[in-house]
Design an enzyme around this catalytic site. Sequence first.
Site, PDB file in Angstrom:
ATOM      1  N   GLU A   1      38.920   9.633 123.238  1.00  0.00           N
ATOM      2  CA  GLU A   1      37.838  10.027 122.333  1.00  0.00           C
ATOM      3  C   GLU A   1      37.697  11.540 122.188  1.00  0.00           C
ATOM      4  O   GLU A   1      36.917  12.027 121.378  1.00  0.00           O
ATOM      5  CB  GLU A   1      36.533   9.387 122.814  1.00  0.00           C
ATOM      6  CG  GLU A   1      36.631   7.889 122.628  1.00  0.00           C
ATOM      7  CD  GLU A   1      35.566   7.086 123.341  1.00  0.00           C
ATOM      8  OE1 GLU A   1      34.597   6.713 122.694  1.00  0.00           O
ATOM      9  OE2 GLU A   1      35.706   6.845 124.551  1.00  0.00           O
TER      10      GLU A   1
ATOM     11  N   ILE B   1      48.349  13.722 132.507  1.00  0.00           N
ATOM     12  CA  ILE B   1      48.721  13.063 131.254  1.00  0.00           C
ATOM     13  C   ILE B   1      49.771  12.008 131.606  1.00  0.00           C
ATOM     14  O   ILE B   1      50.903  12.340 131.956  1.00  0.00           O
ATOM     15  CB  ILE B   1      49.306  14.090 130.248  1.00  0.00           C
ATOM     16  CG1 ILE B   1      48.304  15.227 129.974  1.00  0.00           C
ATOM     17  CG2 ILE B   1      49.732  13.396 128.950  1.00  0.00           C
ATOM     18  CD1 ILE B   1      46.984  14.809 129.373  1.00  0.00           C
TER      19      ILE B   1
END
Length: 754
Positions: free
Chosen positions: A719, A643
Amino acid sequence: MDGQSFGPEIDPETAVPRIDARAKVTGEARYAADMPLTNVAYGVLVTSSIARGRLANANLAAALGVRGVLDIITYGDADALAAPKFGNTAAASIAPLREPRIWHDGQIVALVVADTFEAAREAALRVETEYTVERPAATFDQAGTELLPAVGNTQRHKDDPAVGDFAAAFAAAPVTVSADYSTPTQHHNPIELFSSTCVWHGDELVLYEPSQNVHGFRNELARQLNISPDKVRVVSPFIGGAFGSKGPLTARTAIVALAARKLNRPVRCVVSRMQGFTTATYRAETRHRIALGATPDGKITAFSHQAQEVTSRPDNYVVGGTETTARLYGYGAVQTRVELVKADRNTPGYMRSPPEFPYVFALETALDELAEKLNMDPVELRRINDTMHEPIKGARYTSRSLMACFEQAAAAFGWDFPFPPPGTARDGDWLVGRGCASAVYPTNTAACTARVRLTADGKVQVATASHEIGTGIRTVAAQMAAERLGVPLDAVQVAMGDTNLPPAPVSGGSNSTASVCSTIIKACDAIRDRLAQFAGKAGTNAAAVAMRDGHLVFADGRTLPLADAFNSGRTAVVEEYAEWLPKGVDADAAKKLYAGVTSFHGGTEGDTVSFALGAEFVEVRVHALTGEIVVPRIVGAFSAGRIMNPRTARSQLMGGMIWGIGSALHEITEIDLRTARYVNRDIAEYHVPVNADVREVEVILVPEQDDDVNPAGVKGLGELGNVGTAAAIVNAVYQATGRRVRDLPVRIEKILRV
Ligand code: MOS
């Protein structure tokens, strides 16, 4: 940090605010239609009022009489333009104004240009069009539609994944589920409207248009204008929402460019919200037949996914999500098939998590139905069928933390099994239900280039023509460069969104962070090696292994201040241009990138497969008397490799889940079946979640390290968040009401058993 939590073990130090946040909130950030220009003329589109037939005549007399009108371009005036080429960079092959044929309702039939927007709009209303009308087919089940297999008729969907003998396995399965699901037409409604502003400087065109693919736009637009791509510059520094809709070039742009050339004056065309529904792309409606066979202890032995999608008459657009659904669990035998239904519609296109949203909705709802038949906790069903090898080729997942996501989300949510019988849990007049589902999205990467410059004073410039569509890509690019070059974040500037910069792939398919950061790593490491060479000539011999705190760091632990390395090289600037290619990519991928063509790699290709994964849990409340549905609580836990920035990641995932609420409960573009015309073509009537629909949304980032997936270790998550949400909500609505809704959106009338 700001009351935000990111989950255990996530480093909050990396949750830096966006480097362009101030520009965005102060209005300093320029969006395409805001670019200050002088002597601009304004274009307004005229669109067809029929869905199928021919433009017979356009009477322009009244329109040309409006004061301030400069020109009207209609059928016959655009023959100098080459037709759009449907595929990688163009939304559709439809060539308005070059052919009299009308393929869909709302097709462009004229562009009116005037001194003011008001004059152009008034004149556009006075263009009188006459048509030869043919009866259109609007969607599934309508006379005149045409059915085609996706395999062999589309570029994207190359095969229907299958393994083993599904029919035999399903026939032998002691427990089975077989059901049909559907998702409706949906339209992306980014707050920033579609627009094109074209400015010619001699034979060179500058296009200001919000774009997810500036190099793609440049090349396709140049092709349509019959000029060299190096005569076209596309500028798109900020995009006010895209979601796939600003990925392909639409037919409008070349027409605006033509008008600007003819008038020798900048022309700006901002498309109305209503016209955006028919002149850009949208999410096609889909249908799914799912069959699952399992043993009584929950091991799935047979899985079938058959789907149909609506597309346009001229173009075979497909999303084809069986590539993902066929690989999500360790099924036994698998059979899939995707078909297209051609109707008189504009060509659909990508919309956030294009294949996964509809296809995973069908699968994850069917799994909930299977869990119920097995009288099993739906989380347990997913655990039993969890796998480190996808079933089609037996390829290994480079990493897979699906069950860690389920565990963390279930704990945060307070998940209990067994459930009370459906329709029995109440809180006053509210029926209460809980549901869960998996989220999944393939990790795509694509060839990418970047230029990184480090100066002796420790300042960094990163240049790459990626796109800030709201994801925070400038910030994560700056973070990667700062980390790799050992400088503070505020020493890094990032330039994006301009074809004058080194090309980057389309900002779609959640590939940008992985592709751009992998490319920046390559450029920064080349800078490090050059500085180490300088130092080597000056007597420091070892190769540098890192850059940290303004120093080169050598393998033996010695360090050298940057300034000394620059002095040794007698230089003030080191600049590297990197071309990064994903593993296993075709030899011509870099060449294609310069031609504006993105080819994705990763996901399900190659010897391994890579997916970002997650688990979403929701509580719904359904009013026992009115059928009103609310979602008071939603918890998602997600794993997506490294991340880069927990703040921007959380924002993407939270936005995705909120969109998931909309896709489950609100969103549908209604079609008049007689005229093949969208009915609710504005955001008053096309419903999306508003603040009152969004209560508690919790995002948990589950740590995951994946050194195989790409050099950045990033799987992408733009997404991921809105995949699975709709299924979790439908599953919770079933628990609340005993009513299994298989057709989205869930609405009151479906609950009230009318
Ligand atoms: Mo996204 S729909 O791949 O821009």
